[in-house]
Write a protein that holds these residues in place. Structure first.
Motif, short mmCIF file in Angstrom:
data_model
loop_
_atom_site.label_atom_id
_atom_site.label_comp_id
_atom_site.label_asym_id
_atom_site.label_seq_id
_atom_site.Cartn_x
_atom_site.Cartn_y
_atom_site.Cartn_z
N PHE A 261 4.16 -0.46 19.50
CA PHE A 261 5.52 -0.33 18.96
C PHE A 261 5.51 -0.17 17.44
CE2 PHE A 261 7.53 -2.37 22.86
CZ PHE A 261 8.23 -1.23 23.21
N VAL A 262 4.65 -0.91 16.75
CA VAL A 262 4.58 -0.78 15.29
C VAL A 262 4.25 0.66 14.91
CG1 VAL A 262 3.25 -1.40 13.23
CG2 VAL A 262 3.97 -3.19 14.81
N ALA A 263 3.22 1.21 15.53
CA ALA A 263 2.79 2.57 15.21
C ALA A 263 3.86 3.59 15.58
CB ALA A 263 1.49 2.88 15.93
N PHE A 264 4.44 3.46 16.77
CA PHE A 264 5.39 4.46 17.23
C PHE A 264 6.69 4.41 16.44
CE2 PHE A 264 8.71 6.14 19.97
CZ PHE A 264 8.17 7.37 20.33
N LEU A 265 7.24 3.22 16.24
CA LEU A 265 8.51 3.11 15.52
C LEU A 265 8.37 3.49 14.06
CD1 LEU A 265 9.91 -0.20 17.06
CD2 LEU A 265 10.63 2.14 17.57
N THR A 266 7.24 3.17 13.45
CA THR A 266 7.03 3.55 12.06
C THR A 266 7.01 5.06 11.90
OG1 THR A 266 5.79 1.52 11.62
CG2 THR A 266 5.52 3.31 10.05
N GLY A 267 6.39 5.74 12.86
CA GLY A 267 6.31 7.20 12.78
C GLY A 267 7.55 7.92 13.25
N ALA A 268 8.07 7.53 14.41
CA ALA A 268 9.16 8.30 15.05
C ALA A 268 10.51 7.61 15.02
CB ALA A 268 8.77 8.61 16.50
N GLY A 269 10.56 6.34 14.63
CA GLY A 269 11.82 5.59 14.69
C GLY A 269 12.94 6.23 13.89
N HIS A 270 12.65 6.67 12.68
CA HIS A 270 13.68 7.28 11.82
C HIS A 270 14.23 8.56 12.46
CE1 HIS A 270 15.73 8.61 8.17
NE2 HIS A 270 15.10 9.77 8.29
N MET A 271 13.33 9.39 12.96
CA MET A 271 13.77 10.62 13.61
C MET A 271 14.64 10.33 14.83
SD MET A 271 13.06 12.66 16.50
CE MET A 271 11.41 12.24 17.03
N LEU A 272 14.21 9.40 15.66
CA LEU A 272 14.96 9.08 16.88
C LEU A 272 16.31 8.45 16.56
CD1 LEU A 272 12.09 7.63 19.11
CD2 LEU A 272 13.21 9.86 19.31
N ALA A 273 16.37 7.60 15.55
CA ALA A 273 17.63 6.96 15.18
C ALA A 273 18.66 7.97 14.70
CB ALA A 273 17.38 5.91 14.10
N ASN A 274 18.19 9.08 14.15
CA ASN A 274 19.11 10.11 13.66
C ASN A 274 19.45 11.16 14.71
OD1 ASN A 274 19.75 9.93 10.58
ND2 ASN A 274 17.63 9.26 10.79
N LYS A 275 18.50 11.52 15.54
CA LYS A 275 18.74 12.59 16.50
C LYS A 275 19.28 12.09 17.84
CE LYS A 275 15.37 15.73 14.49
NZ LYS A 275 16.43 16.51 13.83
N PHE A 276 18.90 10.88 18.22
CA PHE A 276 19.32 10.34 19.52
C PHE A 276 19.84 8.90 19.36
CE2 PHE A 276 15.56 13.09 20.09
CZ PHE A 276 16.15 14.14 20.79
N PRO A 277 20.84 8.68 18.48
CA PRO A 277 21.29 7.30 18.23
C PRO A 277 21.83 6.61 19.47
CG PRO A 277 22.81 8.92 17.27
CD PRO A 277 21.59 9.67 17.68
N ALA A 278 22.48 7.35 20.37
CA ALA A 278 23.05 6.73 21.58
C ALA A 278 21.97 6.22 22.51
CB ALA A 278 23.94 7.74 22.31
N LYS A 279 20.77 6.79 22.46
CA LYS A 279 19.65 6.32 23.28
C LYS A 279 18.75 5.37 22.50
CE LYS A 279 19.40 10.38 26.28
NZ LYS A 279 19.50 9.68 27.56
N MET A 280 18.60 5.63 21.22
CA MET A 280 17.68 4.84 20.42
C MET A 280 18.22 3.44 20.14
SD MET A 280 14.77 4.62 19.05
CE MET A 280 13.91 3.69 17.79
N LYS A 281 19.51 3.29 19.91
CA LYS A 281 20.06 1.98 19.59
C LYS A 281 19.86 0.99 20.74
CE LYS A 281 22.28 -0.89 16.87
NZ LYS A 281 22.48 -2.08 17.69
N PRO A 282 20.15 1.32 22.00
CA PRO A 282 19.86 0.38 23.10
C PRO A 282 18.38 0.05 23.21
CG PRO A 282 21.38 2.07 23.84
CD PRO A 282 20.89 2.51 22.50
N ALA A 283 17.50 1.03 22.98
CA ALA A 283 16.07 0.77 23.03
C ALA A 283 15.67 -0.19 21.92
CB ALA A 283 15.29 2.08 22.91
N PHE A 284 16.20 0.03 20.72
CA PHE A 284 15.93 -0.85 19.59
C PHE A 284 16.41 -2.27 19.90
CE2 PHE A 284 16.82 -2.87 15.54
CZ PHE A 284 15.79 -2.45 14.71
N ASP A 285 17.60 -2.39 20.46
CA ASP A 285 18.16 -3.71 20.79
C ASP A 285 17.32 -4.41 21.85
OD1 ASP A 285 20.19 -3.29 18.99
OD2 ASP A 285 21.68 -2.72 20.50
N MET A 286 16.79 -3.66 22.80
CA MET A 286 15.96 -4.26 23.83
C MET A 286 14.68 -4.84 23.23
SD MET A 286 14.43 -2.50 27.29
CE MET A 286 13.47 -3.45 28.46
#
Length: 325
Positions: free
Chosen positions: A162-187
């Motif tokens: 998770f550290v590696a993946f979120l550091t690399g792709a988290g910003h992109m996902l939070a901007n392009k897919f916020p409706a999917k990324m926010k529940p995943a982040f909360d989980m």
């Protein structure tokens, strides 16, 4: 003749993919610091000009890091520790000893980092490893693989991945897919963090993951990753890869209902990167028992025809994933 040129091209592409994967496993590589972004931008651009690089890169990545499929399971529920370690991608040195946990976790982190960096790179329409949508699919499936609460601790790989993946792709996902990324982040914030491996081996990665999560979703969305080459990173809202990055049947399913992954046996690693000083310190499995983990979804070094790519069907991924001769 033309046949020689074709074989030469395949050899050079395989060499490129192989060298990239070797580089990110080096002890001096720090993906979380941002070392992988220049490489990721280069290979993502190359993939838009040369489709053959996709299957070759996938084959090298998955053979060294089954977690990139993603996979966290044994090929058999009755497997022993050796089979477990091999199925997760641990490699042996020349003396036949498994590499140390620290070395394994560092290699895995580097490989997951480059995967996330590639998925997040420009051009915005690239589909290498599934492109932008492939990153969202990967995160949903990885979450879906983890044992449900109250099972604890989670597999040792959970935090560093998770550290590696979120550091690399988290910003992109939070901007392009916020409706999917926010529940995943909360989980991750509300469930996964409470069940991490807190052993001596697991604590460093768990601490770093908490630091990433405690910064909050807004910071993840608003700040570029450390060390990023801004011109090569696609974090702009609304410019994600077209829906062709995911199979029509998946519909970008949520992590509660992600489509099933390929089921294959995981090959043993024949040659490792460890040294004779690496110690196998098993007293009990730090990855969780087979009964805690979903049944296998591994990767054979050359993916058989007919098994779909875990990142979706694209023109890059429709070809055989075998290595060039």
């Amino acid at each position: 003749g033309e046949g020689v040129m074709t074989m030469g091209k395949k050899y050079l592409l395989d060499l490129l993919a192989s060298n990239l994967i070797v580089r990110v496993q080096a002890g001096t590589f720090n993906g979380v610091r941002g070392d992988g972004f220049p490489l990721a931008g280069m290979i993502a651009f190359v993939s838009t000009k040369c489709e053959e690089i996709g299957p070759l890169l996938e084959a090298h990545l998955y053979s060294h890091c089954p977690t990139a499929i993603p996979s966290l399971s044994l090929a058999s529920p009755d497997g022993g520790e050796d089979e477990l370690m091999e199925s997760l991608g641990m490699v042996r040195d020349k003396q036949g000893e498994f590499e140390s946990f620290d070395k394994f976790l560092n290699r895995t982190e580097g490989l997951i980092s480059i995967m996330a960096d590639i998925m997040s790179s420009t051009p915005s329409d690239h589909t290498l490893l599934g492109g932008h949508e492939g990153a969202m699919i990967w995160l949903e499936r990885f979450l879906d693989l983890l044992p449900e609460a109250p099972t604890a601790p989670l597999p040792l790989l959970t935090a560093p991945v998770f550290v590696a993946f979120l550091t690399g792709a988290g910003h992109m996902l939070a901007n392009k897919f916020p409706a999917k990324m926010k529940p995943a982040f909360d989980m991750i914030q509300n469930d996964i963090l409470k069940r991490l491996d807190e052993s001596a081996v697991g604590v460093p990665s768990a601490t770093r993951l908490r630091k990433v999560m405690d910064a909050g979703f807004d910071k993840l969305k608003n700040e570029l990753p450390p060390g990023v080459v801004a011109e090569l990173y696609d974090g702009k809202p609304g410019t994600g890869t077209a829906s062709s990055a995911a199979p029509a049947s998946s519909g970008m399913a949520s992590f509660q209902s992600a489509p099933p992954l390929p089921t294959q046996a995981v090959p043993s690693q024949q040659q490792g990167f460890g040294s004779s000083g690496d110690q196998n310190a098993f007293s009990s499995s730090p990855f969780g028992s087979a009964s805690q983990q979903p049944q296998s979804s591994g990767f054979a070094a050359a993916a058989p025809a007919g098994n779909p790519s875990p990142f979706g069907s694209t023109t890059q991924q429709a070809q055989s994933s075998g290595f060039a001769a």
